[in-house]
Scaffold this active site. Structure first.
Site, short mmCIF file in Angstrom:
data_model
loop_
_atom_site.label_atom_id
_atom_site.label_comp_id
_atom_site.label_asym_id
_atom_site.label_seq_id
_atom_site.Cartn_x
_atom_site.Cartn_y
_atom_site.Cartn_z
N ILE A 47 4.96 153.24 -0.88
CA ILE A 47 5.38 151.88 -1.25
C ILE A 47 5.53 151.72 -2.77
CG2 ILE A 47 3.08 150.80 -1.47
CD1 ILE A 47 4.20 148.48 0.27
N ASP A 80 -3.98 150.89 -1.47
CA ASP A 80 -4.53 150.16 -2.62
C ASP A 80 -4.73 151.13 -3.79
OD1 ASP A 80 -5.55 147.89 -3.86
OD2 ASP A 80 -7.57 148.13 -3.04
N GLY A 95 -5.47 151.43 8.34
CA GLY A 95 -6.04 152.68 7.83
C GLY A 95 -7.54 152.65 8.00
N1 AR6 Z 1 2.45 153.69 0.67
C1 AR6 Z 1 2.54 153.02 1.85
N2 AR6 Z 1 1.56 153.04 2.79
C2 AR6 Z 1 0.46 153.78 2.52
C3 AR6 Z 1 0.30 154.52 1.32
C4 AR6 Z 1 1.35 154.44 0.36
N3 AR6 Z 1 1.29 155.09 -0.81
N4 AR6 Z 1 -0.92 155.14 1.37
C5 AR6 Z 1 -1.49 154.82 2.55
N5 AR6 Z 1 -0.65 154.01 3.26
P1 AR6 Z 1 -5.40 151.57 4.09
P2 AR6 Z 1 -6.67 149.13 5.19
C6 AR6 Z 1 -0.84 153.39 4.58
O1 AR6 Z 1 -6.56 152.39 4.50
O2 AR6 Z 1 -6.83 149.75 6.53
C7 AR6 Z 1 -8.81 150.49 0.66
O3 AR6 Z 1 -9.87 151.26 0.16
C8 AR6 Z 1 -1.81 154.01 5.53
O4 AR6 Z 1 -1.22 155.14 6.18
O5 AR6 Z 1 -4.82 151.78 2.74
O6 AR6 Z 1 -6.15 147.73 5.10
C9 AR6 Z 1 -8.89 149.03 0.22
O7 AR6 Z 1 -9.39 148.89 -1.07
C10 AR6 Z 1 -2.06 152.87 6.51
O8 AR6 Z 1 -1.02 152.82 7.49
O9 AR6 Z 1 -5.75 149.97 4.18
C11 AR6 Z 1 -9.78 148.45 1.27
O10 AR6 Z 1 -11.15 148.67 0.97
C12 AR6 Z 1 -1.91 151.62 5.64
O11 AR6 Z 1 -1.36 152.08 4.39
C13 AR6 Z 1 -9.41 149.20 2.52
O12 AR6 Z 1 -8.90 150.45 2.08
C14 AR6 Z 1 -3.19 150.87 5.37
O13 AR6 Z 1 -4.28 151.78 5.20
C15 AR6 Z 1 -8.33 148.50 3.29
O14 AR6 Z 1 -8.09 149.18 4.50
#
Ligand code: AR6
Length: 171
Positions: free
Chosen positions: A13, A36, A121
């Protein structure tokens, strides 16, 4: 696809040419892993400094900062729920994370915004349910509002991309 205002892409993203990227944040807004972490790395250390000033964000809400070194002008930090079996309002909180982000974007006259798959995630929200909630929340919003003009769903994994592609082709 239901609306030409909705786009689906697969990848990182942080590389997208949009006015707003949405981060799947935690309520402390102090950075983290996953999407994030990727957004904080790409935006640079000023993003964490800006987040510190916000004093956190309740689950289901969103806050905005500049995008700093990102292409995007703004980052919206949306806090989705941690999945705990589904009986704790998780669906409504996830819907609210999307809708709050869209409302914030609209207030800042944003024309284009990209969402990751919030909560799917580390937060463990079932991917299929989350996909349904994300798409219906955005479709309802777009039916009622002129801004943002364009909403991009940015899927990282093949599984999410396939789910969104299938669901969008049905509507
Ligand atoms: N671009 C797009 N999507 C992504 C990327 C990227 N670069 N990297 C990962 N994803 P998550 P959550 C996807 O775990 O479940 C953090 O530590 C990933 O494959 O990032 O909402 C925060 O600070 C998945 O489909 O977020 C919070 O503590 C999606 O992003 C916690 O994680 C969301 O996965 C939030 O957990």
């Amino acid at each position: 696809m239901s609306s030409s205002r909705i786009q689906l892409v697969q990848g990182d993203i942080t590389t997208l040419d949009v006015e707003v990227v949405v981060a799947a944040a935690n309520s402390g807004l102090m950075g983290g892993g996953g999407v994030d972490g990727a957004i904080h790395r790409a935006a640079g250390p000023e993003l964490l400094q800006a987040c510190r000033k916000l004093g956190g964000c309740p689950t289901g809400e969103a806050r905005m900062t500049p995008g700093f070194q990102l292409h995007a002008k703004y980052v919206i930090h949306a806090v989705g729920p941690i999945w705990d079996g589904g009986g704790y309002g998780e669906a409504e909180l996830l819907r609210s994370a999307y809708t709050s982000s869209l409302a914030l974007a609209q207030q800042h006259d944003v024309r284009s915004i990209a969402f990751p798959c919030i909560s799917t995630g580390v937060y463990g929200f079932p991917k299929e349910k989350a996909c349904e909630i994300a798409i219906t929340a955005v479709q309802y919003w777009l039916a009622e509002n002129a801004l943002p003009e364009r909403v991009t769903f940015c899927c990282f994994g093949d599984d999410d991309y396939a789910l969104y592609e299938q669901r969008l082709s049905e509507s």
